[in-house]
Enzyme design. Structure first.
Site, PDB file in Angstrom:
ATOM      1  N   ALA A 169       0.859  -1.171   0.000  1.00 26.53           N
ATOM      2  CA  ALA A 169       0.000   0.000   0.000  1.00 26.53           C
ATOM      3  C   ALA A 169       0.902   1.230   0.000  1.00 26.53           C
ATOM      4  CB  ALA A 169      -0.873  -0.001   1.248  1.00 26.53           C
TER       5      ALA A 169
ATOM      6  N   GLY B  37       0.426  -5.101   0.698  1.00 24.47           N
ATOM      7  CA  GLY B  37      -0.775  -5.071  -0.144  1.00 24.47           C
ATOM      8  C   GLY B  37      -0.506  -5.580  -1.546  1.00 24.47           C
TER       9      GLY B  37
ATOM     10  N   GLU C  65      -0.770  -9.245  -1.172  1.00 24.77           N
ATOM     11  CA  GLU C  65      -2.194  -9.548  -0.950  1.00 24.77           C
ATOM     12  C   GLU C  65      -2.964  -9.482  -2.275  1.00 24.77           C
ATOM     13  OE1 GLU C  65      -3.536  -8.146   3.388  1.00 24.77           O
ATOM     14  OE2 GLU C  65      -2.418  -6.590   2.305  1.00 24.77           O
TER      15      GLU C  65
ATOM     16  N   GLU D 101       4.182  -5.795   7.048  1.00 27.30           N
ATOM     17  CA  GLU D 101       3.389  -4.797   7.782  1.00 27.30           C
ATOM     18  C   GLU D 101       3.786  -4.708   9.260  1.00 27.30           C
ATOM     19  OE1 GLU D 101       0.769  -5.935   4.261  1.00 27.30           O
ATOM     20  OE2 GLU D 101       2.295  -6.871   5.523  1.00 27.30           O
TER      21      GLU D 101
END
Ligand code: T1G
Length: 654
Positions: free
Chosen positions: A62, A101, A104, A124
């Site tokens: 992200a 992310g 993911e 993370e």
């Protein structure tokens, strides 16, 4: 499509290409582009979709710069549900570092391929967070709960080979990723491969007690941190609940982490570490000198560790010492360290052997005639250092960089021992140098810009975190440690005991309390340094009376079996009433009435001592920015990462 995402039909494959340099972070624009591409593709002529990235890496997570701001749509979890819900098979093609992310996103796809050199991970937790877009629910379903706990709680990336083994990716592509992935997608279509939604899988059976064991282990390894514990809760939910319910738990705990002071502190450090490598006024394109061979003067503990740092990065090293005996001693320490790394599984036999082979020894300065950089790591004796630099000035080729590993001496004075002060710089490593990540780079008054730029780039190559300091006594780290140490002595005289001071700081999060640190470093080091100082520079005698008395009693610290503590056969510190009696004696000498002291007062006074000196260092321009000081203390002095460093802590909590 958006500027960062492109969609093309290549035959019957819909190719979605992300380009958002430098690391294809999942910014709002990228999410928007992916959303539009996947949605449009559901009804076009494509038979399968391929998500691939341009540049040096697949999506590395992200966009961290968006954290703490109002989240904009499309939100990542929703986007990933759309990808997974696709009626056409979605293939993700990975290269570089597919992280957070980004990984993911790949897990929401139905098939994953990667080049051999790719690495995948969910880092993370290093930002005080947990995977917030399905990672804690999809990884256990694909790789099992134990593997998921390892991957997510460590935050460490794994190789494509390991990911294949765990079932997290399906195929390693040789050669060009784009072509290989397209070919594979076409094969999947030809074979009528179905959409495979990892959310529909169930987690393979779990060993009883697995989650409690992890909670206990992480409670020790990441003392006081909330994210690791929440990760265990999420993976446990993946085992016990349907995907949708597990996702809700993951989201709630993700948001709690995102808003936590711990994550704010760790995100601060993420950017502070990258800022620290930038020097105001030093042009990005400054010419750098080639560093293909390095010399180390002094094969002691520091010299050996420094040699290993370069050899581990593939740079040949010549280690110089005064005699063959000293050299053999130094090289055997290196052999022991490599054997230890192999035993702990940090390096395999072959890798250790090839690194070790890059380190050779000599007792002749002439052996350094052709090296590109020399790092002096001899005793902290200013005259000895100047003598070494005068000799290096004689033998080293023009353009060679001459560096000193001094931990507090005046680099400008050392440079004056040569005719080439512009080639002199401080490179202050931390013990053990082959493990500790911090490298304090000391820029002398005359240090040339290309020398500084070269050493900054080199730091990254030897996997160190560089921070630039100006010249002053003790630079950034050790200079701040002095008032911190002095305060610890005042706390003892006023009523605290060594173990109370250390326990208070360790419970607060420091890796080790000040008195244990001084015992580890050796009380004689400080004692000798004080002998070279005038009374003025030594300061208030209350701040060194007790350590002086201990040294004069032969209690030098861990190395002599006793210092502020006595040390048992396993080098564990044992409180010693004789030391408390000594402190009481010194207190009465100074007429100090000892009193009860709270842990809060101890922490507050010690951290303030650090912060106050940090502010002086900033005022004097010794450090460029407060974030640099935070990076120094977190990577060099065991300051808790979840508190962001002394300056961040002060800005946030006081
Ligand atoms: N967001 C924004 N900027 C980033 C970024 C990111 N994720 N990663 C890197 N940058 C910037 C960085 O600041 C620097 O900028 C430049 O890119 C190069 O980085 C929902 C919530 C990928 C291994 O934690 O570990 O996904 O200084 O110098 O050494 O579950 O960057 O040049 O201006 O570090 O080659 C999870 C973080 C996010 C990975 C490359 N992802 N990045 O290393 O280059 S949380 C991460 C890295 C998440 C989801 C959750 C490394 C790297 P500048 P660099 P590098």
């Amino acid at each position: 499509m958006t500027s960062s995402v492109d969609y093309q039909l290549e035959g019957d494959i819909g190719v979605i290409t992300v380009r958002n340099p430098p690391v294809n972070a999942l910014s709002q624009v990228v999410r928007q582009g992916l959303h539009e591409a996947v949605t449009a593709a559901q009804t076009d002529a494509s038979k399968a979709l391929l998500i691939i990235c341009e540049g040096r890496t697949f999506i590395a997570g992200a966009d961290i710069t968006e954290f703490g701001k109002v989240p904009l749509e499309p939100h990542l979890p929703d986007l990933l549900n759309i990808i997974e819900a696709s009626v056409k098979p979605v293939v993700a093609a990975l290269h570089g570092t597919a992280l957070g992310g980004g990984f993911e996103t790949a897990l929401a796809a139905h098939y994953r391929c990667a080049v051999e050199s790719a690495r995948v991970g969910l880092p993370e937790v290093k930002l005080g967070l947990l995977p917030g877009a399905g990672g804690t629910q999809r990884v256990p379903r694909l790789a099992g709960a134990a593997a998921a706990l390892d991957l997510i709680s460590s935050g460490a990336p794994i190789t494509a080979g390991k990911a294949l083994q765990l079932g997290l990716i399906d195929k390693i592509v040789d050669g060009d990723l784009h072509d290989g992935a397209i070919a594979w997608a076409k094969t999947l279509v030809a074979d009528g491969a179905p959409v495979r939604r990892s959310s529909e899988l169930s987690v393979p059976d779990v060993e009883p007690g697995l989650f409690d064991e992890y909670r206990a282990r992480l409670g020790k390894r990441a003392r006081g941190q909330i994210a690791p514990q929440h990760i265990v809760t999420c993976v446990e939910a993946a085992v016990n609940s349907p995907f949708a319910e597990g996702r809700v738990i993951e989201r709630e705990l993700f948001i709690e982490c995102m808003q936590s002071p711990q994550s704010i502190a760790m995100r601060h450090l993420f950017f502070a570490e990258r800022e620290a490598a930038k020097v105001e006024g030093l042009a990005k394109d400054t010419q750098r000198r080639p560093i293909d061979a390095v010399g180390i003067i002094g094969g002691g503990t520091m010299g050996g560790g420094i040699a290993m740092s370069f050899a581990n990065a593939g740079i040949p090293v010549i280690m110089l010492d005064v005699s063959d005996e000293a050299l053999d001693r130094g090289l055997s320490i290196i052999d022991k360290n490599y054997a230890g790394s192999v035993k702990r599984g940090k390096l395999d036999e072959d890798a250790a052997a090839s690194c070790r082979a890059l380190i050779t020894g000599s007792t002749d300065y002439a052996a350094l005639a052709d090296v590109d950089l020399v790092i002096e790591a001899v005793f902290e004796d200013p005259d000895l250092k100047k003598k070494v630099f005068a000799q290096l000035d004689e033998v080293c080729k023009p353009g060679a960089i001459l560096a000193t590993n001094t931990s507090y001496q005046d680099v400008d004075q050392i440079a004056l021992a040569t005719q080439r002060p512009e080639d002199v710089i401080g490179m202050h490593f931390f013990s053990p140098a082959h493990i500790m990540k911090l490298l304090e780079i000391v820029r002398g008054e005359k240090t040339a810009d290309d020398v500084l730029a070269t050493v900054l780039r080199l730091a990254k190559k030897i996997r160190k975190v560089p921070v630039v300091s100006g010249v002053c006594y003790g630079f950034i780290g050790n200079r701040m440690l002095r008032p911190y140490g002095k305060q610890s002595q005042l706390l003892l005289l006023e009523g605290a005991t060594p173990e109370q001071v250390d326990n208070a700081m360790q419970d607060w999060g420091m890796a080790m309390g000040p008195l244990r640190v001084f015992d580890l470093a050796g009380l004689d080091v400080g004692y000798k340094a004080r002998q070279a100082l005038s009374d003025d520079m030594k300061g208030d005698p209350k701040t060194y009376r007790v350590p002086d008395m201990l040294v004069e009693m032969g209690r030098l610290g861990q190395k002599s079996g006793a210092g502020f503590y006595t040390y048992d056969e396993n080098r564990r510190p044992v409180p010693d009433t004789a030391v408390v009696e000594l402190i009481e004696q010194a207190a009465s000498e100074f007429g100090i009435e000892r009193r009860e002291m709270s842990d809060e007062e101890i922490v507050e006074r010690l951290i303030s001592a650090l912060v106050d000196e940090g502010r002086k260092i900033l005022d004097e321009g010794i450090a460029q920015r407060s974030g640099d000081i935070d990076v120094v203390y977190v990577y060099g002095y065991g300051f808790p990462v979840s508190r962001g460093g002394p300056m961040h802590y002060a800005d946030t909590f006081s």
